[in-house]
Design a protein around this motif. Structure first.
Motif, PDB file in Angstrom:
ATOM      1  N   TRP B 106       0.830  -1.214   0.000  1.00  0.00           N
ATOM      2  CA  TRP B 106       0.000   0.000   0.000  1.00  0.00           C
ATOM      3  C   TRP B 106       0.857   1.253   0.000  1.00  0.00           C
ATOM      4  O   TRP B 106       1.824   1.355   0.767  1.00  0.00           O
ATOM      5  CB  TRP B 106      -0.916   0.006   1.226  1.00  0.00           C
ATOM      6  N   ARG B 107       0.492   2.203  -0.848  1.00  0.00           N
ATOM      7  CA  ARG B 107       1.179   3.509  -0.861  1.00  0.00           C
ATOM      8  C   ARG B 107       0.105   4.582  -0.894  1.00  0.00           C
ATOM      9  O   ARG B 107      -0.861   4.486  -1.655  1.00  0.00           O
ATOM     10  CB  ARG B 107       2.050   3.702  -2.099  1.00  0.00           C
ATOM     11  N   PHE B 108       0.322   5.607  -0.105  1.00  0.00           N
ATOM     12  CA  PHE B 108      -0.635   6.705  -0.003  1.00  0.00           C
ATOM     13  C   PHE B 108       0.089   8.010  -0.296  1.00  0.00           C
ATOM     14  O   PHE B 108       1.248   8.187   0.100  1.00  0.00           O
ATOM     15  CB  PHE B 108      -1.244   6.735   1.408  1.00  0.00           C
ATOM     16  N   GLY B 109      -0.605   8.912  -0.977  1.00  0.00           N
ATOM     17  CA  GLY B 109       0.037  10.179  -1.303  1.00  0.00           C
ATOM     18  C   GLY B 109      -0.952  11.330  -1.320  1.00  0.00           C
ATOM     19  O   GLY B 109      -2.124  11.150  -1.665  1.00  0.00           O
ATOM     20  N   VAL B 110      -0.473  12.508  -0.923  1.00  0.00           N
ATOM     21  CA  VAL B 110      -1.258  13.739  -1.063  1.00  0.00           C
ATOM     22  C   VAL B 110      -0.787  14.427  -2.333  1.00  0.00           C
ATOM     23  O   VAL B 110       0.398  14.735  -2.479  1.00  0.00           O
ATOM     24  CB  VAL B 110      -1.064  14.676   0.152  1.00  0.00           C
ATOM     25  N   LEU B 111      -1.718  14.631  -3.265  1.00  0.00           N
ATOM     26  CA  LEU B 111      -1.376  15.250  -4.544  1.00  0.00           C
ATOM     27  C   LEU B 111      -1.431  16.767  -4.451  1.00  0.00           C
ATOM     28  O   LEU B 111      -2.321  17.322  -3.793  1.00  0.00           O
ATOM     29  CB  LEU B 111      -2.354  14.792  -5.629  1.00  0.00           C
ATOM     30  N   GLU B 112      -0.503  17.405  -5.122  1.00  0.00           N
ATOM     31  CA  GLU B 112      -0.455  18.877  -5.130  1.00  0.00           C
ATOM     32  C   GLU B 112      -1.511  19.389  -6.102  1.00  0.00           C
ATOM     33  O   GLU B 112      -1.201  19.753  -7.246  1.00  0.00           O
ATOM     34  CB  GLU B 112       0.950  19.340  -5.524  1.00  0.00           C
ATOM     35  N   SER B 113      -2.738  19.391  -5.679  1.00  0.00           N
ATOM     36  CA  SER B 113      -3.842  19.873  -6.501  1.00  0.00           C
ATOM     37  C   SER B 113      -4.930  20.432  -5.602  1.00  0.00           C
ATOM     38  O   SER B 113      -5.233  19.848  -4.554  1.00  0.00           O
ATOM     39  CB  SER B 113      -4.422  18.729  -7.344  1.00  0.00           C
ATOM     40  N   GLU B 114      -5.502  21.563  -6.019  1.00  0.00           N
ATOM     41  CA  GLU B 114      -6.582  22.156  -5.230  1.00  0.00           C
ATOM     42  C   GLU B 114      -7.938  21.531  -5.556  1.00  0.00           C
ATOM     43  O   GLU B 114      -8.952  21.881  -4.957  1.00  0.00           O
ATOM     44  CB  GLU B 114      -6.628  23.670  -5.453  1.00  0.00           C
ATOM     45  N   ASP B 115      -7.980  20.634  -6.532  1.00  0.00           N
ATOM     46  CA  ASP B 115      -9.222  19.904  -6.780  1.00  0.00           C
ATOM     47  C   ASP B 115      -9.610  19.131  -5.529  1.00  0.00           C
ATOM     48  O   ASP B 115      -8.769  18.823  -4.684  1.00  0.00           O
ATOM     49  CB  ASP B 115      -9.016  18.901  -7.924  1.00  0.00           C
ATOM     50  N   LEU B 116     -10.913  18.808  -5.425  1.00  0.00           N
ATOM     51  CA  LEU B 116     -11.372  17.960  -4.323  1.00  0.00           C
ATOM     52  C   LEU B 116     -11.606  16.564  -4.883  1.00  0.00           C
ATOM     53  O   LEU B 116     -12.572  16.342  -5.618  1.00  0.00           O
ATOM     54  CB  LEU B 116     -12.676  18.509  -3.726  1.00  0.00           C
ATOM     55  N   ASN B 117     -10.717  15.643  -4.542  1.00  0.00           N
ATOM     56  CA  ASN B 117     -10.864  14.303  -5.095  1.00  0.00           C
ATOM     57  C   ASN B 117      -9.943  13.330  -4.364  1.00  0.00           C
ATOM     58  O   ASN B 117      -9.039  13.741  -3.633  1.00  0.00           O
ATOM     59  CB  ASN B 117     -10.528  14.293  -6.592  1.00  0.00           C
ATOM     60  N   ALA B 118     -10.211  12.068  -4.541  1.00  0.00           N
ATOM     61  CA  ALA B 118      -9.331  11.005  -4.057  1.00  0.00           C
ATOM     62  C   ALA B 118      -9.386   9.885  -5.089  1.00  0.00           C
ATOM     63  O   ALA B 118     -10.375   9.742  -5.806  1.00  0.00           O
ATOM     64  CB  ALA B 118      -9.786  10.503  -2.693  1.00  0.00           C
ATOM     65  N   PHE B 119      -8.311   9.127  -5.174  1.00  0.00           N
ATOM     66  CA  PHE B 119      -8.206   8.103  -6.213  1.00  0.00           C
ATOM     67  C   PHE B 119      -7.671   6.804  -5.606  1.00  0.00           C
ATOM     68  O   PHE B 119      -6.804   6.839  -4.733  1.00  0.00           O
ATOM     69  CB  PHE B 119      -7.221   8.534  -7.313  1.00  0.00           C
ATOM     70  N   ALA B 120      -8.190   5.707  -6.108  1.00  0.00           N
ATOM     71  CA  ALA B 120      -7.615   4.401  -5.788  1.00  0.00           C
ATOM     72  C   ALA B 120      -7.225   3.755  -7.096  1.00  0.00           C
ATOM     73  O   ALA B 120      -7.955   3.856  -8.080  1.00  0.00           O
ATOM     74  CB  ALA B 120      -8.641   3.535  -5.074  1.00  0.00           C
ATOM     75  N   LEU B 121      -6.075   3.115  -7.116  1.00  0.00           N
ATOM     76  CA  LEU B 121      -5.635   2.428  -8.321  1.00  0.00           C
ATOM     77  C   LEU B 121      -5.342   0.972  -7.974  1.00  0.00           C
ATOM     78  O   LEU B 121      -4.976   0.668  -6.830  1.00  0.00           O
ATOM     79  CB  LEU B 121      -4.362   3.084  -8.879  1.00  0.00           C
ATOM     80  N   PRO B 122      -5.506   0.080  -8.930  1.00  0.00           N
ATOM     81  CA  PRO B 122      -5.227  -1.338  -8.661  1.00  0.00           C
ATOM     82  C   PRO B 122      -3.842  -1.521  -8.043  1.00  0.00           C
ATOM     83  O   PRO B 122      -2.914  -0.773  -8.341  1.00  0.00           O
ATOM     84  CB  PRO B 122      -5.306  -1.966 -10.054  1.00  0.00           C
ATOM     85  N   GLY B 123      -3.723  -2.482  -7.187  1.00  0.00           N
ATOM     86  CA  GLY B 123      -2.433  -2.785  -6.583  1.00  0.00           C
ATOM     87  C   GLY B 123      -2.158  -2.039  -5.298  1.00  0.00           C
ATOM     88  O   GLY B 123      -1.144  -2.293  -4.645  1.00  0.00           O
ATOM     89  N   GLY B 124      -3.015  -1.097  -4.920  1.00  0.00           N
ATOM     90  CA  GLY B 124      -2.845  -0.442  -3.625  1.00  0.00           C
ATOM     91  C   GLY B 124      -2.252   0.947  -3.668  1.00  0.00           C
ATOM     92  O   GLY B 124      -1.623   1.392  -2.703  1.00  0.00           O
TER      93      GLY B 124
END
Lengths: 173, 285
Positions: B106-124
């Motif tokens: 599992w890897r988690f990251g905060v993206l440098e974007s002012e959009d309001l969103n979250a993403f999950a991608l296969p593999g964690g």
């Protein structure tokens, strides 16, 4: 002076100016006599009942419906009117602020790259950032240690079954 | 006739695997053989096509996730605050350990974007934007959002979508006489991170909401973190540009809260005193 400002800020959080704010319930709720699960039930309100929000304290909101006043979990009261899900174009828009203690960042976004469809489609593979991300991965025991530092206690519960489909009349125009 | 066949597959994607005749299946197997390096983007690893007629292997899932994560990070890099990135990985790792696939990297990251969103991608691979993170008040809310995304990975929601799309797209590529592997890979995942602009079906989102609440609760947090974030999103002006992609790919927060509230009922009330950890919550600089 800073102390006075802090004091005023504290008052604003504890007693937000909410009088007259209107909302509706997103589910049937039991109104409680106090902001606590163990408090007595004063009334039961149906889904989509319109209420006036009097006070909000974190997870709890004091609401008024007719002559009845009580406390409920704040997550189940939304501003405005129920969203007609058959019409996705008719979305609620309002500038209501329910006096929550959220810090909403509305700063300008100059220089910050966005994530709209075109930007995602045209994105180039960024190996450097990906390696940085992969370097952040932690092993499970590190998560457990972090949980222990926060006194997080694992709980046992099953997944929630899907609820029955929403009542048709509530979504008809 | 070809156009008619494509229309049929588009309309009935669930039937595509079963209905394709044997000869076409043989062609599809060739098209989905492990990829040769892509010509146009030498730095990007080629994602092997998942076996159309069988389960996607873990290796394939990780390759698909890595390909999409690399492109997503090309659209928005990680926020530079290293302590913040370490913090979200600690929270996310702990919540992920409460699910069915704790062994994933599992890897988690905060993206440098002012959009309001979250993403999950296969593999964690799990991401939250800086804009959405700024809406959160405590660690329980972060755990709830991560729980929702982790559930998408655990339930393989995106892989199922891509496999449906693969049948559709490969039929499309045959019609267009383009059956080489790089074209098939691009058709499977789209250009760049295009796959992230396609929403899952609403039931998958509702399922991830229910599971996200449960994962955060299992981790010892209050169940009300995810509902709190949904409500905060619902209070924003829906016409904000920063919400455009989120609202294109997800049901409205009002509808999600109603469905989530119906599912939760009072069954999670006994966990209401779970932790919020507002004091430990790492706020944005």
């Amino acid at each position: 002076m800073p102390r006075l400002r802090l004091l005023l800020l504290g008052l604003a959080v504890a007693f937000p100016a909410l009088a007259g704010e209107a909302g509706y319930l997103t589910r049937e709720v039991e109104l409680k006599a106090a902001p606590s699960q163990s408090a007595g039930v004063v009334s039961r309100l149906a889904k989509h009942t319109k209420v006036e929000v009097l006070v909000e304290q974190r997870a709890w909101a004091q609401v008024k419906s007719g002559e009845t006043t009580g406390w409920m979990l704040s997550f189940y009261v939304m501003k405005g009117e129920p969203a007609p899900s058959v019409s996705w174009g008719r979305r609620l828009s309002s500038a209501w602020s329910l006096g929550t203690d959220r810090k909403v960042n509305t700063s300008a976004t100059i220089g910050v790259r966005g994530l709209d469809e075109e930007e995602l489609k045209s994105a180039q593979f960024n190996e450097t950032e990906l390696k940085r991300l992969e370097g952040l991965a932690l092993a499970a025991p590190e998560g457990e240690r972090f949980a222990g530092q926060g006194s997080l206690v694992p709980q046992r519960l099953e997944y929630l079954p899907a609820p029955a489909a929403p009542d048709a009349p509530a979504f008809q125009q | 006739m070809r156009r008619l066949l494509l229309c049929f597959v588009l309309l009935v994607p669930g039937l595509a695997h079963a209905q394709l005749p044997g000869l076409l299946n043989d062609v599809l197997r060739n098209v989905t053989k492990p990829a040769a390096p892509q010509q146009e983007s030498s730095s990007a690893p080629a994602a092997p096509g998942p076996g159309l007629l069988g389960e996607t292997t873990l290796e394939e899932e990780l390759a698909i996730g890595r390909q999409l994560a690399g492109h997503l990070l090309g659209a928005a890099p990680l926020a530079t605050d290293e302590k913040l990135q370490c913090y979200v990985n600690r929270v996310g790792r702990w919540v992920a350990s409460q699910g069915e696939r704790p062994e994933l990297p599992w890897r988690f990251g905060v993206l440098e974007s002012e959009d309001l969103n979250a993403f999950a991608l296969p593999g964690g691979y799990v991401f939250v934007t800086r804009g959405l993170f700024a809406l959160m008040r405590d660690e329980a809310e972060l755990a709830g959002v991560f729980g929702h995304e982790i559930a998408h990975v655990n339930f393989r929601h995106h892989l199922k979508l891509y496999k449906q799309g693969q049948a559709i797209n490969i039929v499309g590529s045959l019609i267009g006489q383009r059956s080489d592997q790089s074209a098939a890979t691009q058709l499977l995942l789209g250009k760049g991170a295009e796959a992230l602009t396609r929403g899952l079906d609403k039931d998958a989102e509702f399922e991830a909401d229910r599971a996200g609440v449960v994962l955060a609760t299992r981790a010892g947090y209050t169940p009300y973190g995810l509902p709190g974030v949904l409500r905060a999103i619902g209070e924003r002006n829906p016409r904000e540009a920063s919400l455009a992609l989120l609202f294109k790919t997800h049901p409205l927060p009002q509808e999600r809260l109603e469905r989530l509230g119906d599912a939760m009922g009072d069954s999670l009330d006994r966990f209401a005193e779970g932790k919020t950890l507002a004091t430990r919550f790492k706020r944005l600089q």
